[in-house]
Design a protein around this motif. Structure first.
Motif, PDB file in Angstrom:
ATOM      1  N   ASP A 110      -8.141   8.029  -0.760  1.00 19.93           N
ATOM      2  CA  ASP A 110      -8.534   6.667  -1.140  1.00 19.93           C
ATOM      3  C   ASP A 110      -7.405   5.668  -0.858  1.00 19.93           C
ATOM      4  O   ASP A 110      -6.613   5.881   0.029  1.00 19.93           O
ATOM      5  N   THR A 143      -3.486   5.943   4.923  1.00 21.23           N
ATOM      6  CA  THR A 143      -2.464   5.090   5.544  1.00 21.23           C
ATOM      7  C   THR A 143      -1.648   5.898   6.550  1.00 21.23           C
ATOM      8  O   THR A 143      -1.379   5.425   7.669  1.00 21.23           O
ATOM      9  N   GLN A 144      -1.273   7.121   6.177  1.00 22.28           N
ATOM     10  CA  GLN A 144      -0.506   7.967   7.108  1.00 22.28           C
ATOM     11  C   GLN A 144      -1.315   8.252   8.367  1.00 22.28           C
ATOM     12  O   GLN A 144      -0.783   8.206   9.480  1.00 22.28           O
ATOM     13  N   PHE A 166       0.849  -1.187   0.000  1.00 22.90           N
ATOM     14  CA  PHE A 166       0.000   0.000   0.000  1.00 22.90           C
ATOM     15  C   PHE A 166       0.889   1.243   0.000  1.00 22.90           C
ATOM     16  O   PHE A 166       1.931   1.273   0.656  1.00 22.90           O
ATOM     17  N   LEU A 167       0.479   2.253  -0.748  1.00 23.40           N
ATOM     18  CA  LEU A 167       1.296   3.453  -0.945  1.00 23.40           C
ATOM     19  C   LEU A 167       0.753   4.598  -0.098  1.00 23.40           C
ATOM     20  O   LEU A 167      -0.409   4.975  -0.234  1.00 23.40           O
ATOM     21  N   GLU A 168       1.609   5.129   0.757  1.00 22.74           N
ATOM     22  CA  GLU A 168       1.162   6.136   1.724  1.00 22.74           C
ATOM     23  C   GLU A 168       0.894   7.495   1.109  1.00 22.74           C
ATOM     24  O   GLU A 168       0.038   8.234   1.563  1.00 22.74           O
ATOM     25  N   ASP A 169       1.667   7.850   0.123  1.00 22.21           N
ATOM     26  CA  ASP A 169       1.646   9.238  -0.342  1.00 22.21           C
ATOM     27  C   ASP A 169       0.761   9.461  -1.558  1.00 22.21           C
ATOM     28  O   ASP A 169       0.839  10.501  -2.194  1.00 22.21           O
ATOM     29  N   ARG A 198      -3.664   6.464   9.714  1.00 23.78           N
ATOM     30  CA  ARG A 198      -3.763   5.251  10.537  1.00 23.78           C
ATOM     31  C   ARG A 198      -2.494   5.006  11.329  1.00 23.78           C
ATOM     32  O   ARG A 198      -2.507   4.440  12.406  1.00 23.78           O
ATOM     33  N   LYS A 199      -1.352   5.446  10.747  1.00 25.33           N
ATOM     34  CA  LYS A 199      -0.078   5.264  11.448  1.00 25.33           C
ATOM     35  C   LYS A 199       0.025   6.193  12.649  1.00 25.33           C
ATOM     36  O   LYS A 199       0.751   5.928  13.594  1.00 25.33           O
TER      37      LYS A 199
END
Lengths: 140, 486
Positions: free
Chosen positions: A13, B418-419, A5-8, B421-422
């Motif tokens: 989404d 994702t960031q 999974f790509l954070e940036d 959630r971290k």
């Protein structure tokens, strides 16, 4: 891990890269990343089996069609998935995916995101020296 | 694997809050692009916003300029916060300019209750709403529909709900286009989309969708607020943010694929596959417009039946009728949609197809489309902030003619899911928010963490930008005390 999974990317989404040493592996990695985005597979029983068969004009279109169908099944049948295996026929541009899963249960399953669409945003499927790679963004 | 060398544009600054990108920034631009932002908001925008809005400026038939609102962040094809108008004859329609969640939008309901009335009951109220308004992955709605009935929903939107006892007759005047976009044709919607949507009427969904109990924290114009039923600070309101669910997404996906196939036959090339489009007057363009109207009407109906449930829950908790609680609809407005509207284009009044993606219509008092009550004060605009920081009710102005009657839709994200959630866990965030007086129920703790306040821009700065620019004026600041997060 066959997907990352790509954070940036796609800040509202979900974006991921999937890879595989062959097309079976690539499609399976991308399908796994999609079902993991919906719910934690460890909390899903495999009471239901769904088989998806797809045909397309190109491998890129074929992967798009497969991911779209997984998302469709989640809404149409109200199910989430435990596992997926995929077989691809590169020559015929066909694939068959076998998914196991269960009816959605908000009490017992660790549900994550209501994935609604695969997008064409930076969507790529490429052959590399080590196999195949795909970049996929899911709209949630 | 992907080349994303995006060059920072040389902006031509027009006053304090307007940043123009000239046509020569990129080959193929038909018009310039314009960003509304403070210097800080502009600096914080991801570079892809500038790439995407200048891609929009390349589309055939675009009028005047492509615009991005101060909550702008990168999206698919158009940036979120994007606004563009296309010539009705020479222009195109693009699902990427509308968003997959067709008619994602906001609804605000007022009550005659105060913070003091509700605070002691907030857990009971939120728990009941959480039970009665389905949310989260794959949730099924509480309205049983046959395919024929679902076709009626697609054609009639919120009116279907009122006709079927899911609302009050007066609600319709308080919805953009009275909750029904004309030209909806269910024959242009795929069976797949119908299969996805038929069980979703009356569901919040997930992602950034929510139902929130709020109180009026500050009223900026008492006279105008009173006309909308908000008379005092501490008055309780309920805000809903959701759209057309998987149904709208399937409509978007179906036509994105179709447009990708047929674009070459019309000699159209686009700089981004998510900008796939068709001439508005072509068969495919018209088919999409009619299918999109179905999805928009489903979204109006979705928010309408949710309002019905909200009224039932308040009635149950407070032991009186929703009528006695004056639970009137303030307004319902779309922020992902394409509409045929008349606008002044270079001195001429002209019909255009306005695309708003993560942008809200904000018509001023002079617009004849508005119901009589709004012809005096302007159209209400509902802007949702993060679940921790609060939201706003605004009014549209006639100066908004310069943005084709459009303003921002939210605060805009600054950080990926994702960031976020971290940086926090959903369970911890829920406890922290409760300590700060906001009781939250969620269908997904990871989803809750992704919606943390720090993942969003400062809502006040976004709102101020368009207030100072004179496009939309602050009316009421709303503060959360209870939230259902999808």
């Amino acid at each position: 891990m066959p997907y990352k999974f790509l954070e940036d990317e796609a800040i509202a989404d979900i974006a991921f890269e999937a890879e595989g040493k062959n097309l079976n592996d690539l499609f399976q990695s991308a399908a796994e990343a999609t079902i993991v985005s919906m719910a934690d597979p460890a909390t899903i029983k495999n009471n239901i089996t769904k088989i998806i068969t797809k045909k397309a004009n190109t491998i890129k279109e074929l992967l798009f069609e497969l991911i779209e169908e997984i998302i469709y099944l989640k809404d149409k049948d109200a199910i989430v998935f435990h596992s997926v295996t995929v077989e691809v026929n590169e020559e015929k541009k066909t694939c068959t995916a076998t998914l196991t899963g269960d009816d959605i249960n908000h009490e017992t399953q660790a549900l994550r995101n209501d994935v609604k669409a695969i997008t064409m945003h930076y969507y790529t499927v490429e052959k590399t020296t080590d196999g195949w790679e795909a970049h996929i963004v899911l709209d949630i | 694997m992907i080349n994303r060398n995006i060059e920072l544009p040389k902006f031509e600054r027009q006053g304090e809050l307007i940043w123009d990108i000239p046509k020569n920034y990129k080959k193929g631009m038909n018009v310039p692009a314009r960003i509304y932002a403070t210097e800080k908001l502009l600096k914080d925008m991801d570079l892809a916003v500038f790439d995407q809005i200048t891609n929009v400026a390349c589309l055939p038939g675009i009028q005047s300029r492509a615009m991005c609102m101060p909550d702008g962040h990168s999206g698919y094809g158009f940036p979120i916060g994007g606004v563009a108008a296309f010539d009705l004859q020479e222009g195109v329609i693009s699902p990427g300019g509308i968003g997959f969640d067709v008619n994602c939008g906001m609804r605000l309901v007022v009550t005659n209750l105060t913070y003091k009335d509700v605070k002691p009951n907030i857990k009971e109220l939120v728990d009941l709403l959480f039970k009665k308004v389905p949310s989260g992955v794959g949730c099924k709605g509480f309205v049983d529909l046959t395919k024929d009935k679902f076709r009626e929903v697609m054609q009639n939107g919120a009116k279907w709900c009122v006709d079927n006892c899911y609302g009050w007759k007066d609600d319709l005047a308080h919805i953009e286009d009275e909750g029904c976009i004309k030209h909806a044709n269910p024959d242009k919607v795929s069976e797949k989309a119908i299969n996805r949507g038929i069980n979703q009427l009356g569901t919040l969904g997930s992602g950034n969708h929510y139902l929130e109990i709020q109180y009026a924290g500050q009223i900026f114009d008492k006279e105008a607020a009173a006309k909308l039923g908000i008379h005092n600070k501490d008055q309780i309101c309920v805000m809903v943010h959701c759209g057309s669910r998987g149904f709208g997404h399937q409509v978007g996906t179906d036509y994105l694929k179709k447009f990708t196939e047929i674009m070459p036959s019309y000699g159209i090339t686009v700089p981004d596959p998510e900008l796939a489009c068709a001439p508005f007057q072509s068969k495919e363009g018209q088919d999409y417009y009619h299918a999109m109207a179905c999805a928009a009407n489903m979204a109006f109906a979705n928010r309408q039946v949710i309002l019905h449930r909200i009224r039932e829950c308040f009635s149950s908790v407070f032991g009186t009728t929703a009528e006695e609680l004056n639970m009137n609809l303030v307004y319902d407005v779309a922020h992902n949609i394409a509409k045929i509207e008349k606008h002044n284009i270079e001195g001429k009044n002209k019909e255009v197809v306005v695309h708003r993606k993560g942008s809200t219509r904000c018509f001023g008092p002079s617009r004849t489309e508005l119901a009589p009550i709004f012809r005096k004060i302007g159209q209400p605009v509902i802007v949702g902030g993060s679940m921790e920081t609060g939201s706003y009710l605004l009014l549209g102005t006639d100066k908004a003619a310069e943005t084709f009657g459009s303003t921002m839709h939210g605060s805009g994200r600054t950080m990926s899911r994702t960031q976020a959630r971290k940086q926090t866990k959903g369970e911890k965030l829920q406890k922290d928010m409760e300590k700060r007086g906001i009781y939250v129920r969620t269908a997904s703790y990871s989803g809750l963490a992704e919606e943390a306040g720090f993942a969003y821009k400062n809502i006040n700065e976004v709102i101020e930008t368009m207030d100072i620019a004179g496009i939309s004026k602050k009316l009421v600041a709303l503060k959360p005390i209870g939230n259902i997060k999808g």
